[in-house]
Structure formats: structure tokens, C-alpha cells
Design a protein around this motif. Structure first.
Motif, PDB file in Angstrom:
ATOM      1  N   VAL A 132       0.853  -1.188   0.000  1.00 36.77           N
ATOM      2  CA  VAL A 132       0.000   0.000   0.000  1.00 36.77           C
ATOM      3  C   VAL A 132       0.885   1.233   0.000  1.00 36.77           C
ATOM      4  N   THR A 133       0.558   2.195  -0.833  1.00 38.89           N
ATOM      5  CA  THR A 133       1.371   3.406  -0.906  1.00 38.89           C
ATOM      6  C   THR A 133       0.466   4.620  -0.722  1.00 38.89           C
ATOM      7  N   ASN A 134       1.070   5.701  -0.290  1.00 44.04           N
ATOM      8  CA  ASN A 134       0.270   6.903  -0.075  1.00 44.04           C
ATOM      9  C   ASN A 134       1.132   8.161  -0.095  1.00 44.04           C
ATOM     10  N   ALA A 135       0.449   9.268  -0.249  1.00 46.34           N
ATOM     11  CA  ALA A 135       1.067  10.574  -0.040  1.00 46.34           C
ATOM     12  C   ALA A 135       0.785  10.938   1.413  1.00 46.34           C
ATOM     13  N   ALA A 136       1.778  11.466   2.109  1.00 43.01           N
ATOM     14  CA  ALA A 136       1.580  11.763   3.527  1.00 43.01           C
ATOM     15  C   ALA A 136       2.321  13.036   3.912  1.00 43.01           C
ATOM     16  N   GLY A 137       1.856  13.645   4.985  1.00 42.49           N
ATOM     17  CA  GLY A 137       2.541  14.814   5.532  1.00 42.49           C
ATOM     18  C   GLY A 137       3.590  14.341   6.533  1.00 42.49           C
ATOM     19  N   GLY A 138       4.747  14.964   6.518  1.00 48.12           N
ATOM     20  CA  GLY A 138       5.817  14.590   7.445  1.00 48.12           C
ATOM     21  C   GLY A 138       5.619  15.246   8.804  1.00 48.12           C
ATOM     22  N   ILE A 139       5.532  14.415   9.832  1.00 45.67           N
ATOM     23  CA  ILE A 139       5.394  14.919  11.215  1.00 45.67           C
ATOM     24  C   ILE A 139       6.760  14.927  11.890  1.00 45.67           C
ATOM     25  N   ASN A 140       7.532  13.884  11.616  1.00 42.90           N
ATOM     26  CA  ASN A 140       8.891  13.778  12.163  1.00 42.90           C
ATOM     27  C   ASN A 140       9.707  14.951  11.611  1.00 42.90           C
ATOM     28  N   THR A 141      10.285  15.741  12.490  1.00 42.56           N
ATOM     29  CA  THR A 141      10.941  16.981  12.038  1.00 42.56           C
ATOM     30  C   THR A 141      12.256  16.725  11.302  1.00 42.56           C
ATOM     31  N   SER A 142      12.733  15.476  11.324  1.00 41.30           N
ATOM     32  CA  SER A 142      13.946  15.201  10.542  1.00 41.30           C
ATOM     33  C   SER A 142      13.592  14.832   9.094  1.00 41.30           C
ATOM     34  N   PHE A 143      12.310  14.722   8.774  1.00 40.45           N
ATOM     35  CA  PHE A 143      11.904  14.359   7.413  1.00 40.45           C
ATOM     36  C   PHE A 143      11.944  15.573   6.487  1.00 40.45           C
ATOM     37  N   HIS A 144      12.170  15.278   5.202  1.00 37.73           N
ATOM     38  CA  HIS A 144      12.151  16.328   4.188  1.00 37.73           C
ATOM     39  C   HIS A 144      11.085  16.010   3.143  1.00 37.73           C
ATOM     40  N   VAL A 145      10.640  17.066   2.477  1.00 34.72           N
ATOM     41  CA  VAL A 145       9.690  16.878   1.379  1.00 34.72           C
ATOM     42  C   VAL A 145      10.354  16.014   0.305  1.00 34.72           C
ATOM     43  N   GLY A 146       9.639  14.999  -0.133  1.00 32.17           N
ATOM     44  CA  GLY A 146      10.174  14.096  -1.165  1.00 32.17           C
ATOM     45  C   GLY A 146      10.753  12.815  -0.594  1.00 32.17           C
ATOM     46  N   ASP A 147      10.890  12.733   0.742  1.00 32.94           N
ATOM     47  CA  ASP A 147      11.387  11.492   1.351  1.00 32.94           C
ATOM     48  C   ASP A 147      10.398  10.339   1.124  1.00 32.94           C
ATOM     49  N   LEU A 148      10.934   9.137   1.070  1.00 36.50           N
ATOM     50  CA  LEU A 148      10.091   7.934   1.077  1.00 36.50           C
ATOM     51  C   LEU A 148      10.237   7.275   2.443  1.00 36.50           C
ATOM     52  N   MET A 149       9.155   6.735   2.951  1.00 37.23           N
ATOM     53  CA  MET A 149       9.167   6.135   4.296  1.00 37.23           C
ATOM     54  C   MET A 149       8.508   4.769   4.262  1.00 37.23           C
ATOM     55  N   VAL A 150       9.183   3.766   4.800  1.00 37.80           N
ATOM     56  CA  VAL A 150       8.533   2.468   4.959  1.00 37.80           C
ATOM     57  C   VAL A 150       7.747   2.516   6.275  1.00 37.80           C
TER      58      VAL A 150
END
Ligand code: HPA
Length: 277
Positions: free
Chosen positions: A112-130
């Protein structure tokens, strides 16, 4: 036979009639702006959701609303280009229906894949997260209602809803492909309004790394049916209150568009691995 099972049988029969002999073990749900992966499938049969009995239709821009049945090499794969959400007004069982159809088609692993907002402050726009786990804060559960024991148990275990082995495999694939991959907890809300900055602070405190309006119902239904699941989020924006600017679906679509090449490569290589193991 329950009403739900009979609807499922009818829908699955309609799909089989369009793609005789096609028997996929791997299923993929492609989120906002990430649908392009399905275009890479070979010898594909494409079916509009609208032509399938009881299959809910997506009303969201960026969700094509098509089932694509095709091959990646020798591996048959069924991909959903677009999905439905609670906020579109669908009943919980309807939001879960497409996942059930994939399960009845014979899928044993669902990505399953999705677009999501980053809550973790170390994340950047465009990151992929498992996704390692989720918080269901939608206020709904797709299993509410009579339980059909032929589909799964009344009280399904959610301890390993996102297969820990597949998380490790995806990390290995990402490393081999030199793709940076974050790891974290996805929180699902009903939407459709984006969160307030106070809600984002609360969600961070609760242990969430990314926020979105999908995925959770699908994963609950998949767990109910005993499917193995892997989740990938594309961090399309920083969650409310972290960035300086307003949140918009345009930003979500634009980021997904920038990342889709890398995303498709990661997903493709991962599916190759799942097909082998
Ligand atoms: N919040 C909720 N859902 C989302 C977001 C967000 O910031 N970005 C993409 N989907």
C-alpha cells in the motif's frame, strides 16, 4: 453466503471475465500522484472501477480509478490506480471492498502506498518512508458490522500488520538502489481537512512520523484476510505548523510527481524481491 461475500464473488467474476487465467499473488495500491507505476506493467488489462459491480469510485484528483492487471517480467501483478477514502462519503465496508477483491483474486502480499505529511521533524519533502505500524485515528473501522467468518476472524490480530520481514527487505532493496528510505509510524485520519498545528504536535507526541487520510482501512482489511502487507509513504509536504506555507493538494501532487521515478524504481525492485521470496 453473506451479502458481502456474494458482492465480492460477483465483482471478482467480472474481473476474471476481463482477464481470463490471470492469477496475481502481488497487489499494489497506488496513492495520490503515484499511479504511474502501473503504466510500466506489461501485457496489461485495464479495468475502470466504474465498470465493476460494487467497486467504489475515486473522486479525488490524481486518482485515476483503474485496476491494472499486468506483468512485471514473469510476475502477474494487480495494481489499483487510485483508491477511495472515508471522507468521500463511503461506508466503512465500501472503503474496505477493493482490498477484499484483491484478496479474493488470490493476492497474498499487498503493498500500500500513499502521499503523507511529514510529522517527524527530521523528514524532508520528497522522502520515502517504509511504514512499520499505524495509528488508526480515523474514527472508523472497516470491519464494523456483521463478521463473515469465511473472510477472517471477528477480532483480528494487528501485532504484525506491516510485515517486519518485508520492512527489512525493503530497506535492503533501498540500500542496494541507493535510495534514502525513512522508517516510521503512519497515522490515518479521516480528513478531508488537513490537520491543525496543535493536532500535529499531539500526533507527534503520540508517536506518529507521517500523517494521511488513507491506508489504515486497507491494512485492517488485509490483516483480517491474512494478507501480508508492506506500506510506503511519500512525504509530499511537511505537516501543518512545520513548514511556513499553506497546505494544498497541489503541493501533494507536485511532490508526488517529482518523486514518482524513484518511487517506481523502489517499488518495482521490491516487488521483484517479494516475487522471489
Ligand atoms: N495531512 C494529511 N494527509 C495528507 C497530508 C497531510 O499533511 N499530505 C498528504 N496527505
Amino acid at each position: 453466503m453473506s451479502d458481502l461475500t456474494s458482492k465480492l464473488e460477483t465483482c471478482v467474476a467480472a474481473i476474471r471475465a476481463r482477464a481470463p487465467g490471470f492469477s496475481p499473488k502481488l497487489g499494489v495500491v497506488l496513492g495520490s500522484g503515484l499511479g504511474e507505476f502501473a503504466d510500466s506493467l506489461e501485457r496489461a488489462v485495464t479495468i475502470d472501477y466504474a465498470s465493476l459491480p460494487d467497486f467504489p469510485r475515486s473522486s479525488v484528483h490524481g486518482h485515476a480509478g483503474r485496476l491494472v492487471l499486468g506483468y512485471r517480467g514473469q510476475t502477474p501483478i494487480v495494481a489499483m490506480q487510485g483508491r477511495v477514502h472515508f471522507y468521500e462519503g463511503y461506508a466503512p465496508w465500501q472503503v474496505g471492498f477493493p482490498t477484499r477483491v484483491l484478496g479474493r483474486l488470490g493476492v497474498t502480499h499487498l503493498t500500500v502506498t500513499n502521499a503523507a505529511g511529514g510529522i517527524n521533524t527530521s523528514f524532508h519533502v520528497g522522502d520515502l518512508m517504509v511504514i512499520t505500524d499505524h495509528l488508526n485515528l480515523t474514527g472508523y473501522n472497516p470491519l464494523v458490522g456483521p463478521n463473515d467468518d469465511t473472510l477472517g476472524p471477528r477480532f483480528p490480530d494487528m501485532s504484525h500488520a506491516y510485515s517486519p520481514e518485508r520492512v527489512k527487505q525493503l530497506e535492503t532493496v533501498a540500500f542496494d538502489e541507493a535510495i534514502a528510505l525513512r522508517k516510521g509510524v503512519y497515522v490515518g485520519l479521516s480528513g478531508p481537512s488537513y490537520e491543525t498545528p496543535a493536532e500535529i504536535r499531539m500526533l507527534r507526541t503520540l508517536g506518529a512520523d507521517a500523517v494521511g487520510m488513507s491506508t489504515v482501512p486497507e491494512v485492517i482489511v488485509a490483516a483480517h484476510m491474512g494478507l501480508e502487507v508492506t506500506g510506503i509513504s511519500c512525504i509530499t509536504n511537511l505537516a501543518a505548523g512545520i513548514g511556513q506555507h499553506q497546505l494544498s493538494h497541489d503541493e501533494v501532487s507536485q511532490t508526488a510527481d517529482l518523486v514518482k521515478g524513484t518511487f517506481s524504481r523502489l517499488l518495482g525492485r521490491f516487488l521483484d524481491t517479494v516475487a522471489r521470496t
